[in-house]
Design a protein around this motif. Structure first.
Motif, PDB file in Angstrom:
ATOM      1  N   SER A   1      38.879  -6.531  -0.472  1.00  0.00           N
ATOM      2  CA  SER A   1      39.691  -7.735  -0.270  1.00  0.00           C
ATOM      3  C   SER A   1      40.379  -8.152  -1.558  1.00  0.00           C
ATOM      4  N   ALA A   2      39.636  -8.109  -2.652  1.00  0.00           N
ATOM      5  CA  ALA A   2      40.195  -8.535  -3.932  1.00  0.00           C
ATOM      6  C   ALA A   2      41.329  -7.635  -4.383  1.00  0.00           C
ATOM      7  N   ALA A   3      41.247  -6.347  -4.025  1.00  0.00           N
ATOM      8  CA  ALA A   3      42.257  -5.389  -4.480  1.00  0.00           C
ATOM      9  C   ALA A   3      43.361  -5.150  -3.454  1.00  0.00           C
ATOM     10  N   ALA A   4      43.333  -5.884  -2.346  1.00  0.00           N
ATOM     11  CA  ALA A   4      44.291  -5.637  -1.270  1.00  0.00           C
ATOM     12  C   ALA A   4      45.733  -5.834  -1.722  1.00  0.00           C
ATOM     13  N   SER A   5      45.930  -6.751  -2.653  1.00  0.00           N
ATOM     14  CA  SER A   5      47.296  -7.042  -3.112  1.00  0.00           C
ATOM     15  C   SER A   5      47.744  -6.136  -4.256  1.00  0.00           C
ATOM     16  N   GLN A   6      46.872  -5.246  -4.717  1.00  0.00           N
ATOM     17  CA  GLN A   6      47.211  -4.356  -5.818  1.00  0.00           C
ATOM     18  C   GLN A   6      48.071  -3.185  -5.342  1.00  0.00           C
ATOM     19  N   GLU A   7      48.840  -2.639  -6.287  1.00  0.00           N
ATOM     20  CA  GLU A   7      49.535  -1.393  -5.998  1.00  0.00           C
ATOM     21  C   GLU A   7      48.558  -0.242  -6.205  1.00  0.00           C
ATOM     22  N   TRP A   8      48.440   0.619  -5.197  1.00  0.00           N
ATOM     23  CA  TRP A   8      47.584   1.795  -5.259  1.00  0.00           C
ATOM     24  C   TRP A   8      48.463   3.038  -5.221  1.00  0.00           C
ATOM     25  N   ILE A   9      48.116   4.015  -6.042  1.00  0.00           N
ATOM     26  CA  ILE A   9      48.855   5.275  -6.072  1.00  0.00           C
ATOM     27  C   ILE A   9      47.857   6.423  -6.059  1.00  0.00           C
ATOM     28  N   SER A  10      48.091   7.407  -5.215  1.00  0.00           N
ATOM     29  CA  SER A  10      47.286   8.617  -5.245  1.00  0.00           C
ATOM     30  C   SER A  10      47.965   9.616  -6.174  1.00  0.00           C
TER      31      SER A  10
ATOM     32  N   ASN B   1      48.736   5.044   3.291  1.00  0.00           N
ATOM     33  CA  ASN B   1      50.168   5.197   3.029  1.00  0.00           C
ATOM     34  C   ASN B   1      50.548   4.850   1.596  1.00  0.00           C
ATOM     35  N   HIS B   2      49.722   5.271   0.680  1.00  0.00           N
ATOM     36  CA  HIS B   2      50.006   5.015  -0.723  1.00  0.00           C
ATOM     37  C   HIS B   2      51.010   6.037  -1.243  1.00  0.00           C
ATOM     38  N   LEU B   3      51.799   5.614  -2.214  1.00  0.00           N
ATOM     39  CA  LEU B   3      52.694   6.535  -2.903  1.00  0.00           C
ATOM     40  C   LEU B   3      51.862   7.638  -3.566  1.00  0.00           C
ATOM     41  N   HIS B   4      52.344   8.865  -3.493  1.00  0.00           N
ATOM     42  CA  HIS B   4      51.640   9.983  -4.124  1.00  0.00           C
ATOM     43  C   HIS B   4      52.500  10.548  -5.246  1.00  0.00           C
ATOM     44  N   ILE B   5      51.872  10.795  -6.392  1.00  0.00           N
ATOM     45  CA  ILE B   5      52.556  11.405  -7.532  1.00  0.00           C
ATOM     46  C   ILE B   5      51.805  12.670  -7.918  1.00  0.00           C
ATOM     47  N   ALA B   6      52.513  13.787  -7.922  1.00  0.00           N
ATOM     48  CA  ALA B   6      51.871  15.068  -8.224  1.00  0.00           C
ATOM     49  C   ALA B   6      52.241  15.619  -9.592  1.00  0.00           C
ATOM     50  N   SER B   7      53.403  15.241 -10.105  1.00  0.00           N
ATOM     51  CA  SER B   7      53.921  15.864 -11.325  1.00  0.00           C
ATOM     52  C   SER B   7      53.557  15.090 -12.590  1.00  0.00           C
ATOM     53  N   GLN B   8      53.131  15.827 -13.600  1.00  0.00           N
ATOM     54  CA  GLN B   8      52.842  15.215 -14.894  1.00  0.00           C
ATOM     55  C   GLN B   8      54.111  14.730 -15.597  1.00  0.00           C
TER      56      GLN B   8
END
Length: 269
Positions: A73-82, A3-10
């Protein structure tokens, strides 16, 4: 990692901001830089670098390596974006966009690393090639050097090519961006030997005592050391070349000197 935020536009504002970090001016203003590729992101996570966001190619998904422990585990608190392939391409200076990149906040290394007892530090005086600088940082890391100094006129530490060439070593040891004209006198006051290479030197690198506290100062690829820096040296040495090569690349020369220091400090009998 779902359920990561997705960004498609440049043209997305965040994408414009990430792409802007390919320019030194933007990196300096914002205090952030880009790292590209699975290996560098893994190293940043393991070394607890101050990561702002991790962005991955939506078509490929989160790289398998980053889904395994201890990275997950270490990256669990990071913001992830596709992101779309177009976005990944816009935020990279390579021909083939990476499967993942991250935005990292610049650290503020302590100068105290330069003045440790029995320190081994390498200082770069006006090096212009990011590949050379990254390779020297990697060699300094390999031998367990205390720190690296990037003197005035040296290429930006956070240039994407420098970062890639370091292969993650930028996360492993203090790297100080400073003025050698100011730092060298501070080192000499503490009894640290200033050494560098010179084609006119009578002593070769293998005849010097590198067990002392020492800074190895290396000069520009074509011009060598500045007049001011060369005048401040306590020890000038030459790397013997009995073959027919005209010269050595500065990264090669730096590595030779660093490994001779390591040999004397750890393996000399």
């Amino acid at each position: 990692m779902t359920n990561h935020l997705h960004i498609a536009s440049q043209s997305n504002d965040r994408v414009k901001g990430w792409a802007g970090l390919l320019e030194k001016k933007q990196r300096d203003q914002r205090g952030e830089y880009l790292i590209e590729g699975i290996h560098l992101v893994m190293e940043a996570i393991l070394c607890n670098a101050d990561i702002s966001v991790i962005v991955y190619d939506a078509d490929k998904g989160v790289p398998r390596e980053l889904q395994s422990e201890p990275y997950a585990s270490a990256a669990a608190s990071q913001e992830w974006i596709s992101a779309s392939r177009a976005v990944m391409s816009k935020c990279s200076d390579t021909d083939t966009p990476p499967p993942v990149f991250a935005v990292v906040r610049k650290p503020k290394p302590e100068l105290s690393a330069l003045f440790r007892p029995h320190c081994l530090v390498i200082g770069l005086d006006g090096l212009s090639d990011p590949g050379n600088v990254g390779t020297i940082i990697r060699s300094a890391d390999a031998v367990g050097a205390d720190a690296v100094i990037l003197g005035k006129g040296t290429v930006d530490l956070y240039n994407p090519k420098t970062v890639r060439s370091s292969m993650g070593s930028i996360f492993h040891l203090p790297i100080i961006e400073g003025d050698l004209a100011e730092l060298i006198p501070q080192g000499k006051e503490r009894g640290i030997v200033m050494a560098g290479t010179s084609l006119q030197a009578a002593k070769n690198v293998y005849d010097c005592d590198w067990k002392r506290s020492v800074w190895l100062i290396m000069g520009n690829e074509s011009r060598g050391l500045s007049t001011q820096t060369e005048a401040a040296l306590d020890e000038a040495v030459i790397i013997p070349m009995p073959g027919q090569a005209e010269s050595l690349n500065v990264a090669m020369a730096s590595t030779i000197m660093l490994y001779e220091a390591l040999r004397q400090r750890k393996f000399y009998t």
